[in-house]
Structure formats: structure tokens, C-alpha cells
Design a protein around this motif. Structure first.
Motif, short mmCIF file in Angstrom:
data_model
loop_
_atom_site.label_atom_id
_atom_site.label_comp_id
_atom_site.label_asym_id
_atom_site.label_seq_id
_atom_site.Cartn_x
_atom_site.Cartn_y
_atom_site.Cartn_z
N GLU A 151 -8.54 -2.94 2.35
CA GLU A 151 -7.59 -4.16 2.88
C GLU A 151 -6.36 -3.32 3.63
O GLU A 151 -6.02 -3.94 4.53
CB GLU A 151 -7.01 -4.83 1.73
N MET A 152 -6.16 -2.42 3.00
CA MET A 152 -4.71 -1.49 3.65
C MET A 152 -5.08 -1.27 4.91
O MET A 152 -4.63 -1.08 5.93
CB MET A 152 -4.27 -0.55 2.87
N ALA A 153 -6.51 -0.35 5.16
CA ALA A 153 -7.10 0.20 6.32
C ALA A 153 -7.01 -0.85 7.29
O ALA A 153 -6.77 -0.63 8.32
CB ALA A 153 -8.29 0.82 6.13
N MET A 154 -7.54 -2.02 6.99
CA MET A 154 -7.76 -3.19 7.97
C MET A 154 -6.49 -3.51 8.53
O MET A 154 -6.34 -3.91 9.67
CB MET A 154 -8.70 -4.19 7.47
N ASP A 155 -5.65 -3.80 7.68
CA ASP A 155 -4.37 -4.29 8.03
C ASP A 155 -3.64 -3.42 8.87
O ASP A 155 -2.95 -3.71 10.13
CB ASP A 155 -3.47 -4.55 6.72
N MET A 156 -3.68 -2.19 8.52
CA MET A 156 -3.03 -1.02 9.35
C MET A 156 -3.65 -1.10 10.92
O MET A 156 -2.84 -1.05 11.76
CB MET A 156 -3.16 0.32 8.95
N LEU A 157 -4.87 -1.08 10.98
CA LEU A 157 -5.59 -1.14 12.22
C LEU A 157 -5.13 -2.46 12.97
O LEU A 157 -4.93 -2.68 14.16
CB LEU A 157 -7.18 -0.88 12.15
N ASP A 158 -5.14 -3.77 12.37
CA ASP A 158 -4.92 -4.81 13.05
C ASP A 158 -3.51 -5.02 13.41
O ASP A 158 -3.17 -5.80 14.42
CB ASP A 158 -5.02 -6.01 12.02
N ASP A 159 -2.51 -4.18 12.76
CA ASP A 159 -1.22 -4.41 13.06
C ASP A 159 -0.88 -3.32 14.09
O ASP A 159 0.32 -2.99 14.71
CB ASP A 159 -0.22 -4.01 11.91
N ALA A 160 -1.74 -2.43 14.64
CA ALA A 160 -1.51 -1.19 15.42
C ALA A 160 -0.45 -1.57 16.55
O ALA A 160 0.13 -0.69 17.10
CB ALA A 160 -2.96 -0.70 15.75
N GLU A 161 -0.96 -2.80 17.32
CA GLU A 161 -0.25 -3.38 18.70
C GLU A 161 0.96 -3.69 18.48
O GLU A 161 2.02 -3.72 19.55
CB GLU A 161 -0.86 -4.27 19.22
N LYS A 162 1.62 -4.02 17.09
CA LYS A 162 2.88 -4.36 16.78
C LYS A 162 3.94 -3.40 16.05
O LYS A 162 4.89 -3.93 15.75
CB LYS A 162 3.04 -5.79 16.14
N SER A 173 -6.44 9.72 -0.32
CA SER A 173 -7.03 10.38 0.87
C SER A 173 -8.19 9.28 1.70
O SER A 173 -8.56 9.61 2.73
CB SER A 173 -7.67 11.51 0.40
N ASP A 174 -8.38 8.15 0.73
CA ASP A 174 -9.34 7.40 1.64
C ASP A 174 -8.70 6.62 2.75
O ASP A 174 -9.23 5.73 3.58
CB ASP A 174 -9.72 6.13 0.41
N LEU A 175 -7.30 6.68 2.95
CA LEU A 175 -6.58 5.99 3.84
C LEU A 175 -6.39 7.01 5.08
O LEU A 175 -6.02 6.59 6.25
CB LEU A 175 -5.36 5.40 3.36
N LEU A 176 -7.09 8.10 5.15
CA LEU A 176 -6.95 9.20 6.19
C LEU A 176 -7.55 8.49 7.48
O LEU A 176 -6.89 8.65 8.71
CB LEU A 176 -7.65 10.54 5.83
N GLU A 177 -8.66 8.03 7.48
CA GLU A 177 -9.38 7.70 8.66
C GLU A 177 -8.36 6.44 9.70
O GLU A 177 -8.28 6.76 10.88
CB GLU A 177 -10.68 7.06 8.40
N TYR A 203 -0.89 14.48 3.69
CA TYR A 203 0.29 15.41 4.01
C TYR A 203 -0.11 16.10 5.45
O TYR A 203 1.15 16.36 6.13
CB TYR A 203 0.37 16.33 2.77
N ASP A 204 -1.08 16.51 5.65
CA ASP A 204 -1.42 17.18 6.92
C ASP A 204 -1.07 16.30 8.17
O ASP A 204 -0.65 16.65 9.20
CB ASP A 204 -2.86 17.89 6.97
N ILE A 205 -1.60 15.04 7.87
CA ILE A 205 -1.50 14.06 9.22
C ILE A 205 -0.15 13.53 9.43
O ILE A 205 0.05 13.04 10.46
CB ILE A 205 -2.71 13.02 8.92
N LYS A 206 0.66 13.56 8.44
CA LYS A 206 2.05 12.90 8.40
C LYS A 206 2.88 13.33 9.54
O LYS A 206 2.91 14.56 9.74
CB LYS A 206 2.74 12.98 7.08
N ASP A 207 3.83 12.66 10.07
CA ASP A 207 5.00 13.14 11.10
C ASP A 207 6.13 13.17 10.11
O ASP A 207 6.97 14.17 10.31
CB ASP A 207 5.26 12.04 12.14
N LYS A 208 6.30 12.46 9.10
CA LYS A 208 7.50 12.63 8.12
C LYS A 208 6.95 12.55 6.73
O LYS A 208 6.20 11.47 6.36
CB LYS A 208 8.59 11.94 8.37
N TYR A 209 7.12 13.40 5.73
CA TYR A 209 7.02 13.39 4.23
C TYR A 209 8.24 12.73 3.60
O TYR A 209 9.29 13.30 3.86
CB TYR A 209 6.38 14.33 3.59
N ILE A 210 8.12 11.67 2.86
CA ILE A 210 9.46 11.11 2.05
C ILE A 210 8.88 11.19 0.50
O ILE A 210 8.05 10.48 0.17
CB ILE A 210 9.69 9.60 2.38
N ASP A 211 9.92 11.82 -0.20
CA ASP A 211 9.65 12.14 -1.42
C ASP A 211 10.44 10.60 -2.36
O ASP A 211 11.51 10.67 -1.98
CB ASP A 211 10.32 13.23 -2.26
#
Length: 229
Positions: A151-162, A173-177, A203-211
Motif C-alpha cells: 500500500e505504501m509503495a503504490m501510494d508513493m508512486l501514485d503521488d509522484a507527480e504532486k 528494505s521492501d520499500l526500496l524499489e 540509508y544508501d538511497i536517501k538524500d537526507k537521514y533524520i534521526d
């Protein structure tokens, strides 16, 4: 009274977190709440979902906050009451019924494998005796399970344009793709997590890590808000 910087750091968010968030024009935050509740074991304190969401909404460029959390149908009244608390924050709640997974009663239920290597034969025998008694008793140990990776993966991709950036509260890690696909589209990736609970791939793909422990400024308590427990 002067307050040491060490104490300030525990209760004040780092300025570079604010700076990264503020430079984006349209952010959507995705909160894997079950994942976040597990962070409390590392942090040593409990957060309030109202305060976490309220803090995010102080940023005008965070356009939406989506919270993913299951419905415990075995305790529906309390579970729905907790859901209503989430909805009252203004966040979008995504939910589905929890499943309960039966756990195998063995040493892995109580100790990690590396911990078992520290015990001598006498202690191991006592642990095995306890396991044998539990197995004979017929007791059933269950763990609530409700993954929202799809559900999270689909939402992120659906929201990409906004959106110009995602703020992901999860270490899975399942959210990497989906994050890789967003990265290709030029979207910024913010990962919020705690020590030892963020997959190296994220962690490798992030632009910013927030603790999260250095970001959250709300109330801290010692009572779990997780109605699944």
C-alpha cells in the motif's frame, strides 16, 4: 539557568533537519506506525501520534501525511478509538484488519542466536526445560501482523507527480524499489528512523537521514500507545 547543549539536543530538533524539509516545495510524509512503535524500544521512551503528526503539519510544504496502521478486530472498540485519534490529527489513515501469526515456541522466541552462545550448558538446559513445559501446556503465543509495504509503495508512486520529496517514516528494505523509481524521477528521499532500525539499502538511497529521536519535539511517556500490544 544555563542548559547544557547535550540536554538541548535531546529535546530540540537539529536545524539541518528543518533546513532540508524547508527547501522542498511539496512533501508527502508516509508513516509506517507499527514500524515506528518498535522504535520506542530503542529510544527508551514513547511518542504520541498526535504530537508527531502535529509537528509535521507545522511545515507548510508538507502537503499530506499518510499513516498506515492495522485494525485489531479482537479489540475493535479500542482499536477504532485509536484510529479516530489519528484521523483527528488531519492525517490520512490507511488501514486493514490485522492478522495474528502463531509463534513457534523455541529458544528463538526468547533469545537471539548470538545470545544463546553466551550461555553455559546448565543455563541452556534450564531454557530448554522451560520450552518443553510451555510446549506441553498447549499455550498458544500469537503476534499481530499487518504489513503495508504494498500500500505504501503504490501510494508513493501514485503521488509522484504532486510531490518534490517523500518523508518516509520506516526502515523497511521492501520499500526500496518505489524509492528507486522516485529517485529516477528526480524526487528527493528523506528517511526517518532510529539507530539499528533502518535497512542499509534505504540509508544508501536517501538524500537526507533524520534521526527520529532528535527530530520529535512532542511529549515523551513510558506507556505504550500501541493498542495491538
Amino acid at each position: 539557568m544555563d542548559i547544557s547543549q547535550e540536554i538541548k539536543n535531546k529535546f530540540m530538533a537539529r536545524s539541518d533537519y528543518w533546513d532540508w524539509i524547508n527547501k522542498e516545495t511539496s512533501i508527502i510524509a508516509y508513516l509506517d506506525l507499527t514500524n515506528m512503535f518498535h522504535w520506542q524500544d530503542v529510544l527508551g521512551w514513547k511518542f504520541r501520534i498526535e504530537d508527531a503528526v502535529g509537528q509535521l503539519f507545522t511545515f507548510s510544504n508538507i502537503k499530506e501525511i499518510k499513516v498506515y496502521y492495522g485494525l485489531n478486530e479482537r479489540d475493535k472498540k479500542n482499536s477504532e478509538a485509536f484510529h479516530n485519534r489519528i484521523k483527528k490529527t488531519g492525517a490520512i489513515l490507511k488501514t486493514k484488519p490485522m492478522k495474528f501469526i502463531t509463534k513457534n515456541i523455541n529458544e528463538g522466541l526468547f533469545f537471539q542466536r548470538r545470545t544463546m552462545t553466551l550461555f553455559d550448558g546448565l543455563i541452556k538446559n534450564k531454557i530448554q526445560a522451560l520450552i518443553d513445559e510451555l510446549q506441553k501446556s498447549g499455550i498458544i503465543i500469537e503476534e499481530p501482523k499487518c504489513n503495508f509495504d504494498v500500500e505504501m509503495a503504490m501510494d508513493m508512486l501514485d503521488d509522484a507527480e504532486k510531490l518534490t520529496a517523500v518523508l518516509l517514516f520506516s526502515g523497511d528494505s521492501d520499500l526500496l524499489e518505489p524509492l528507486e523509481r522516485l529517485k529516477v524521477k528526480g524526487k528527493k528521499i528523506g528517511i526517518v528512523g532510529v539507530r539499528g532500525r533502518v535497512a542499509s539499502e534505504l540509508y544508501d538511497i536517501k538524500d537526507k537521514y533524520i534521526d527520529f529521536g532528535k527530530f520529535y519535539t512532542g511529549k515523551r511517556a513510558y506507556i505504550s500507545e500501541n493498542p495491538a500490544l
